[in-house]
Scaffold this motif. Structure first.
Motif, PDB file in Angstrom:
ATOM      1  N   CYS A 163      -2.532 -36.865  36.462  1.00 57.63           N
ATOM      2  CA  CYS A 163      -2.054 -36.625  37.828  1.00 57.63           C
ATOM      3  C   CYS A 163      -0.627 -37.138  38.009  1.00 57.63           C
ATOM      4  CB  CYS A 163      -2.978 -37.291  38.855  1.00 57.63           C
ATOM      5  SG  CYS A 163      -4.511 -36.404  39.127  1.00 57.63           S
ATOM      6  N   VAL A 164      -0.313 -38.237  37.342  1.00 57.91           N
ATOM      7  CA  VAL A 164       1.045 -38.782  37.430  1.00 57.91           C
ATOM      8  C   VAL A 164       2.006 -37.947  36.601  1.00 57.91           C
ATOM      9  CG1 VAL A 164       2.469 -40.765  36.768  1.00 57.91           C
ATOM     10  CG2 VAL A 164       0.336 -41.127  37.998  1.00 57.91           C
ATOM     11  N   ARG A 165       1.613 -37.582  35.383  1.00 59.65           N
ATOM     12  CA  ARG A 165       2.508 -36.883  34.460  1.00 59.65           C
ATOM     13  C   ARG A 165       2.576 -35.381  34.695  1.00 59.65           C
ATOM     14  NH1 ARG A 165       5.993 -39.562  30.917  1.00 59.65           N
ATOM     15  NH2 ARG A 165       5.189 -41.669  30.752  1.00 59.65           N
ATOM     16  N   GLN A 166       1.487 -34.768  35.064  1.00 59.78           N
ATOM     17  CA  GLN A 166       1.418 -33.313  35.242  1.00 59.78           C
ATOM     18  C   GLN A 166       0.756 -32.956  36.567  1.00 59.78           C
ATOM     19  OE1 GLN A 166       2.782 -31.042  33.189  1.00 59.78           O
ATOM     20  NE2 GLN A 166       3.510 -32.676  31.851  1.00 59.78           N
ATOM     21  N   PRO A 167       1.402 -33.266  37.694  1.00 62.04           N
ATOM     22  CA  PRO A 167       0.743 -33.036  38.989  1.00 62.04           C
ATOM     23  C   PRO A 167       0.500 -31.565  39.320  1.00 62.04           C
ATOM     24  CG  PRO A 167       3.010 -33.767  39.296  1.00 62.04           C
ATOM     25  CD  PRO A 167       2.721 -33.862  37.828  1.00 62.04           C
ATOM     26  N   ARG A 168       1.202 -30.657  38.649  1.00 58.55           N
ATOM     27  CA  ARG A 168       0.964 -29.230  38.932  1.00 58.55           C
ATOM     28  C   ARG A 168      -0.231 -28.677  38.166  1.00 58.55           C
ATOM     29  NH1 ARG A 168       6.517 -26.248  40.190  1.00 58.55           N
ATOM     30  NH2 ARG A 168       7.512 -27.977  41.287  1.00 58.55           N
ATOM     31  N   LEU A 169      -0.625 -29.352  37.091  1.00 53.67           N
ATOM     32  CA  LEU A 169      -1.748 -28.883  36.288  1.00 53.67           C
ATOM     33  C   LEU A 169      -3.062 -29.587  36.623  1.00 53.67           C
ATOM     34  CD1 LEU A 169      -0.098 -28.569  32.757  1.00 53.67           C
ATOM     35  CD2 LEU A 169      -0.701 -26.738  34.336  1.00 53.67           C
ATOM     36  N   VAL A 170      -2.974 -30.863  36.955  1.00 55.58           N
ATOM     37  CA  VAL A 170      -4.174 -31.659  37.219  1.00 55.58           C
ATOM     38  C   VAL A 170      -4.075 -32.205  38.634  1.00 55.58           C
ATOM     39  CG1 VAL A 170      -5.520 -33.651  36.504  1.00 55.58           C
ATOM     40  CG2 VAL A 170      -4.366 -32.270  34.787  1.00 55.58           C
ATOM     41  N   ILE A 194      -4.191 -40.491  45.455  1.00 55.95           N
ATOM     42  CA  ILE A 194      -3.255 -41.616  45.434  1.00 55.95           C
ATOM     43  C   ILE A 194      -2.280 -41.472  44.264  1.00 55.95           C
ATOM     44  CG2 ILE A 194      -3.040 -44.119  45.209  1.00 55.95           C
ATOM     45  CD1 ILE A 194      -5.803 -44.335  46.558  1.00 55.95           C
ATOM     46  N   ALA A 195      -2.778 -41.050  43.095  1.00 53.85           N
ATOM     47  CA  ALA A 195      -1.904 -40.882  41.929  1.00 53.85           C
ATOM     48  C   ALA A 195      -0.878 -39.779  42.164  1.00 53.85           C
ATOM     49  CB  ALA A 195      -2.738 -40.576  40.691  1.00 53.85           C
ATOM     50  N   LEU A 196      -1.298 -38.687  42.788  1.00 53.74           N
ATOM     51  CA  LEU A 196      -0.354 -37.612  43.102  1.00 53.74           C
ATOM     52  C   LEU A 196       0.678 -38.073  44.127  1.00 53.74           C
ATOM     53  CD1 LEU A 196      -2.868 -34.651  43.323  1.00 53.74           C
ATOM     54  CD2 LEU A 196      -1.082 -34.928  41.601  1.00 53.74           C
ATOM     55  N   TRP A 197       0.221 -38.831  45.099  1.00 52.00           N
ATOM     56  CA  TRP A 197       1.087 -39.324  46.153  1.00 52.00           C
ATOM     57  C   TRP A 197       2.139 -40.286  45.600  1.00 52.00           C
ATOM     58  CZ3 TRP A 197      -0.272 -43.763  49.814  1.00 52.00           C
ATOM     59  CH2 TRP A 197       0.618 -43.822  50.878  1.00 52.00           C
ATOM     60  N   LEU A 198       1.746 -41.123  44.655  1.00 52.00           N
ATOM     61  CA  LEU A 198       2.650 -42.127  44.095  1.00 52.00           C
ATOM     62  C   LEU A 198       3.250 -41.732  42.744  1.00 52.00           C
ATOM     63  CD1 LEU A 198       0.581 -45.365  44.823  1.00 52.00           C
ATOM     64  CD2 LEU A 198       2.526 -44.483  46.108  1.00 52.00           C
ATOM     65  N   SER A 199       3.046 -40.492  42.304  1.00 49.45           N
ATOM     66  CA  SER A 199       3.435 -40.121  40.946  1.00 49.45           C
ATOM     67  C   SER A 199       4.916 -40.330  40.663  1.00 49.45           C
ATOM     68  CB  SER A 199       3.041 -38.670  40.652  1.00 49.45           C
ATOM     69  OG  SER A 199       3.728 -37.776  41.481  1.00 49.45           O
ATOM     70  N   ARG A 200       5.779 -39.938  41.564  1.00 47.33           N
ATOM     71  CA  ARG A 200       7.219 -40.117  41.317  1.00 47.33           C
ATOM     72  C   ARG A 200       7.600 -41.584  41.309  1.00 47.33           C
ATOM     73  NH1 ARG A 200      10.778 -35.268  43.132  1.00 47.33           N
ATOM     74  NH2 ARG A 200       9.309 -33.583  42.775  1.00 47.33           N
ATOM     75  N   ARG A 201       6.970 -42.362  42.139  1.00 45.21           N
ATOM     76  CA  ARG A 201       7.257 -43.796  42.177  1.00 45.21           C
ATOM     77  C   ARG A 201       6.785 -44.488  40.896  1.00 45.21           C
ATOM     78  NH1 ARG A 201       7.154 -48.322  46.127  1.00 45.21           N
ATOM     79  NH2 ARG A 201       6.237 -50.050  45.008  1.00 45.21           N
ATOM     80  N   ALA A 228       0.975 -50.235  35.142  1.00 44.47           N
ATOM     81  CA  ALA A 228      -0.400 -50.730  35.049  1.00 44.47           C
ATOM     82  C   ALA A 228      -0.832 -51.413  36.353  1.00 44.47           C
ATOM     83  CB  ALA A 228      -0.539 -51.692  33.874  1.00 44.47           C
ATOM     84  N   GLY A 229       0.096 -52.062  37.035  1.00 48.91           N
ATOM     85  CA  GLY A 229      -0.226 -52.654  38.332  1.00 48.91           C
ATOM     86  C   GLY A 229      -0.614 -51.599  39.354  1.00 48.91           C
ATOM     87  N   HIS A 230       0.134 -50.502  39.380  1.00 49.82           N
ATOM     88  CA  HIS A 230      -0.207 -49.398  40.278  1.00 49.82           C
ATOM     89  C   HIS A 230      -1.572 -48.804  39.908  1.00 49.82           C
ATOM     90  CE1 HIS A 230       4.113 -49.541  41.152  1.00 49.82           C
ATOM     91  NE2 HIS A 230       3.813 -48.907  42.279  1.00 49.82           N
ATOM     92  N   VAL A 231      -1.779 -48.631  38.611  1.00 46.57           N
ATOM     93  CA  VAL A 231      -3.038 -48.055  38.141  1.00 46.57           C
ATOM     94  C   VAL A 231      -4.212 -48.966  38.493  1.00 46.57           C
ATOM     95  CG1 VAL A 231      -4.321 -47.406  36.059  1.00 46.57           C
ATOM     96  CG2 VAL A 231      -1.956 -46.672  36.352  1.00 46.57           C
ATOM     97  N   ALA A 232      -4.013 -50.271  38.400  1.00 48.16           N
ATOM     98  CA  ALA A 232      -5.079 -51.212  38.765  1.00 48.16           C
ATOM     99  C   ALA A 232      -5.489 -51.020  40.226  1.00 48.16           C
ATOM    100  CB  ALA A 232      -4.627 -52.652  38.521  1.00 48.16           C
ATOM    101  N   LEU A 233      -4.519 -50.850  41.095  1.00 49.29           N
ATOM    102  CA  LEU A 233      -4.840 -50.639  42.517  1.00 49.29           C
ATOM    103  C   LEU A 233      -5.537 -49.297  42.746  1.00 49.29           C
ATOM    104  CD1 LEU A 233      -1.603 -52.081  44.145  1.00 49.29           C
ATOM    105  CD2 LEU A 233      -3.872 -53.132  44.016  1.00 49.29           C
TER     106      LEU A 233
END
Length: 168
Positions: free
Chosen positions: A50-57, A90-97, A107-112
């Motif tokens: 979702c972070v790396r490929q938001p258009r595919l997943v 959440i991952a799509l929303w924060l993907s660019r950040r 990893a901190g973001h992923v933990a949340l």
């Protein structure tokens, strides 16, 4: 800290995404001694894509994977589907950040994200009548966050070009 990479990545193949989800599903379906202490591998791979490929997943893939996990684990149908949809949102929303940071701050973001997903699973189970399983359920999301740099490196490794291809 801005992540700088001199590597040019190849476009991701759909087969790579599918294979990574199949591998994560197989890891999730292994007979672990205590599931509370094991990271949710499907959620971890889902957040990565979702972070790396938001258009595919996105949310549809998250919902379908959640239904597969629910059916495979024999739990309340829709429990993981709802949690994975929240994690994907959440991952799509924060993907660019998230991509601005290095692997350890990611990893901190992923933990949340994984903790929010686990909290939703916990709430659904309590509403369905289960007892509170204890705070040990949050060890899994923390273990997933600790695995994030390795999982991220492995999944990006499949997209890297060879050194000789970059000089051309």
């Amino acid at each position: 800290m801005i992540s700088t990479s001199s590597q040019i990545l190849l476009p991701v193949r759909l087969s790579t995404i599918v294979a990574s989800f199949v591998g994560a599903l197989l890891l999730d379906f292994l007979p672990w001694p205590d599931l509370r202490l094991v990271p949710d591998f499907v959620a971890l791979v889902l957040v990565f894509w979702c972070v790396r490929q938001p258009r595919l997943v996105g949310l549809g893939v998250a919902w379908a994977l959640g239904l597969l996990v629910d059916a495979g684990n024999g739990v309340l149908l829709g429990e993981h589907a709802l949690a994975y949809s929240l994690a994907a949102f959440i991952a799509l929303w924060l993907s660019r950040r998230i991509l601005w940071f290095g692997p350890f701050l990611q990893a901190g973001h992923v933990a949340l994200i994984l903790a929010a997903s686990q909290t939703l699973v916990l709430v659904v189970r309590i509403v369905a009548g289960d007892a509170f399983p204890g705070w040990a359920i949050y060890v899994g999301p923390l273990a997933g966050a600790l695995l994030w740099p390795m999982v991220s490196w492995l999944l990006v490794l499949l997209q890297r070009r060879l050194e000789r291809e970059q000089t051309i």
